[in-house]
Design an enzyme around this catalytic site. Structure first.
Site, PDB file in Angstrom:
ATOM      1  N   ASP A  49      25.319  10.885  68.776  1.00 11.03           N
ATOM      2  CA  ASP A  49      25.793  10.363  70.067  1.00 11.03           C
ATOM      3  C   ASP A  49      24.785   9.363  70.647  1.00 11.03           C
ATOM      4  O   ASP A  49      23.662   9.730  70.976  1.00 11.03           O
ATOM      5  CB  ASP A  49      25.976  11.526  71.050  1.00 11.03           C
ATOM      6  CG  ASP A  49      26.744  11.124  72.302  1.00 11.03           C
ATOM      7  OD1 ASP A  49      26.912   9.920  72.535  1.00 11.03           O
ATOM      8  OD2 ASP A  49      27.167  12.027  73.040  1.00 11.03           O
ATOM      9  N   HIS A  63      37.575   7.138  69.181  1.00 13.74           N
ATOM     10  CA  HIS A  63      36.708   6.953  70.342  1.00 13.74           C
ATOM     11  C   HIS A  63      35.870   5.689  70.240  1.00 13.74           C
ATOM     12  O   HIS A  63      35.732   4.952  71.229  1.00 13.74           O
ATOM     13  CB  HIS A  63      35.798   8.179  70.502  1.00 13.74           C
ATOM     14  CG  HIS A  63      34.938   8.139  71.728  1.00 13.74           C
ATOM     15  ND1 HIS A  63      35.446   8.262  72.997  1.00 13.74           N
ATOM     16  CD2 HIS A  63      33.592   7.973  71.868  1.00 13.74           C
ATOM     17  CE1 HIS A  63      34.453   8.187  73.876  1.00 13.74           C
ATOM     18  NE2 HIS A  63      33.320   8.004  73.224  1.00 13.74           N
TER      19      HIS A  63
END
Length: 454
Positions: A269, A362
């Site tokens: 991330d 995403h």
């Protein structure tokens, strides 16, 4: 006769040890100046050794100290020797400057432990009380970030007394309501307009917004907690705690080489973050020196969101399904279009008759290329607050995003995600806030001085 000689030698050793301890205390008191009897300094000598002495010899590196472990004998022995203290480990010796063009905790690499806290000014408190509070907070933050105590007891609890700075950062921000409560309406930035509602929001108002905001980060959990406690105590009657959240990241040294952190879904991330060292990216993160209002020069706007992850639901998905939702391989963070983690995703590449990165993946929906170049510096922390009534973990991401303009950064991207992001089925936005974070204080300044003394 032998016993008598041994006793005399022991007495002589104790006498000399006491003389050295007294001399050490005298030198420490002289270097610190006078203080009131009812508020002794937190670095006052204990067992003949002061905290300042413990940290003394490696000051050129920003922090150093004595590795005491759990043995009282080691502590007592160190107090009576003139040997130089043992240096702190790399973890404890890291120090981040308090002063600078930007506040610490924005471009600073995210630490292993964090606290986010919002405060509301107390009833009847205004600009005068807010100014005094920011002076106190800045003074305390500067000392703690330098590895010094927060001054005399009871103002310093001693929780982090034997630790170094541990890369501690303290960052301060102002919420929209702060300006009305301090009579600074004319200084309210247009960028602090309330964030729009999104379909994925399920916001708890009591854990959202706030007049004032503090972000604390450190590589050591005790150092982070100590800073939170010290700053909360300094609020006194000027402000009350509105909400507080605790976060964490992977600890430094836990991997064979430095790597992008993973979130609680197991995904890498933060790969496609703008780089504060690159001029073009820096413009997207920080307000320019000639920006408006002038007190925000060098500052940034922080969007804070508590995002709960539906981990039980996520964990039931196959590896292939999880990777399709994100658009990256879980093993190494590489885009599904090929390459390594830092390879730019090829949004046009096709595989087996369809695009390699799904239309609702995403990374496609949030990519700057699909949002008119909109970008923000994401600096999140994971959180785990126990378990819900249904047994599901109350865990997820404390999302903190930095940008020069929230409307062009977070709002633009979130609107796009709100319309069709595959990840939305596995997350819930449960708290939200937006804060104006002014530029870093110059030497002799406190945070927010250019706003509060306009």
């Amino acid at each position: 006769m032998t016993h008598q000689a041994s006793d005399d030698k022991d007495k002589d050793t104790k006498r000399k040890s006491g003389q050295r301890n007294g001399q050490e205390q005298g030198r420490g008191a002289a270097s610190r100046g006078t203080r009131t009897a009812d508020a002794p300094a937190a670095d006052a000598p204990a067992a003949g050794v002061s905290r300042r002495r413990l940290l003394g010899t490696a000051a050129v590196t920003g922090a150093a100290g004595l590795a005491l472990g759990g043995a009282g004998g080691a502590y007592a022995g160190a107090a009576t020797r003139d040997d130089p203290p043992t240096a702190l480990s790399t973890l404890g010796s890291g120090q981040v400057p308090f002063h600078g063009v930007h506040q610490a905790g924005i471009a600073t690499p995210a630490q292993a432990h964090a606290h986010l806290a919002a405060f509301d000014l107390a009833a009847g408190a205004g600009r005068k009380e807010a100014t005094a509070l920011l002076r106190r907070w800045s003074h305390t933050a500067r000392r703690l970030m330098a590895g010094e105590p927060a001054e005399g007891a009871p103002r310093d609890t001693g929780v982090a007394l034997d630790a170094g700075p541990s890369s501690l950062t303290v960052t301060f921000g102002f919420g929209r309501t702060f300006f009305g409560r301090t009579g600074l309406h004319k200084q309210l930035p247009a960028e602090l307009a309330p964030l729009p509602d999104f379909s994925s929001d399920a916001l708890d108002k009591e854990r959202s917004d706030g007049d004032l905001w503090i972000q604390i980060g450190a590589q050591d959990a005790l150092v982070a907690f100590h800073a939170l406690r010290a700053l909360q105590r300094e609020a006194w009657k000027a402000a009350t705690l509105r909400w507080q959240m605790t976060g964490f990241n992977r600890s430094p040294g836990a991997t064979a080489r430095p790597m992008t952190a993973r979130n609680l879904m197991g995904q890498v991330d933060g790969t496609n973050n703008p780089d504060p060292a690159v001029a073009a990216d820096r413009k997207k993160i920080f307000v320019p020196e000639n920006g408006s209002p002038s007190w925000m020069a060098g500052g940034s706007y922080a969007v804070v969101r508590r995002i709960r992850m539906l981990l039980d639901k996520w964990d039931k998905e196959s590896l292939a399904a999880q990777e399709k939702v994100i658009g990256r391989r879980k093993s190494d963070g590489a885009p599904l279009s090929g390459g390594s983690e830092h390879t730019k995703p090829d949004l046009e590449k096709r595989s087996g008759g369809s695009v390699a990165i799904a239309a609702d993946a995403h990374i496609r929906v949030s990519a700057p290329e699909t949002n008119g170049g909109a970008a923000m510096l994401r600096r999140p922390f994971s959180y785990h607050d126990g378990f819900r009534e249904d047994g599901a973990p109350d865990a997820g991401l404390l999302f903190v995003a930095w940008q020069a303009d929230p409307l062009r950064g977070f709002v633009t991207v979130q609107r796009k995600l709100d319309r069709g992001d595959a990840l939305s089925a596995f997350i819930r936005h449960e708290a939200s806030a937006l804060f104006a974070v002014p530029g870093g204080p110059r030497e002799g300044e406190y945070v927010g001085q250019r706003l509060l003394e306009t």
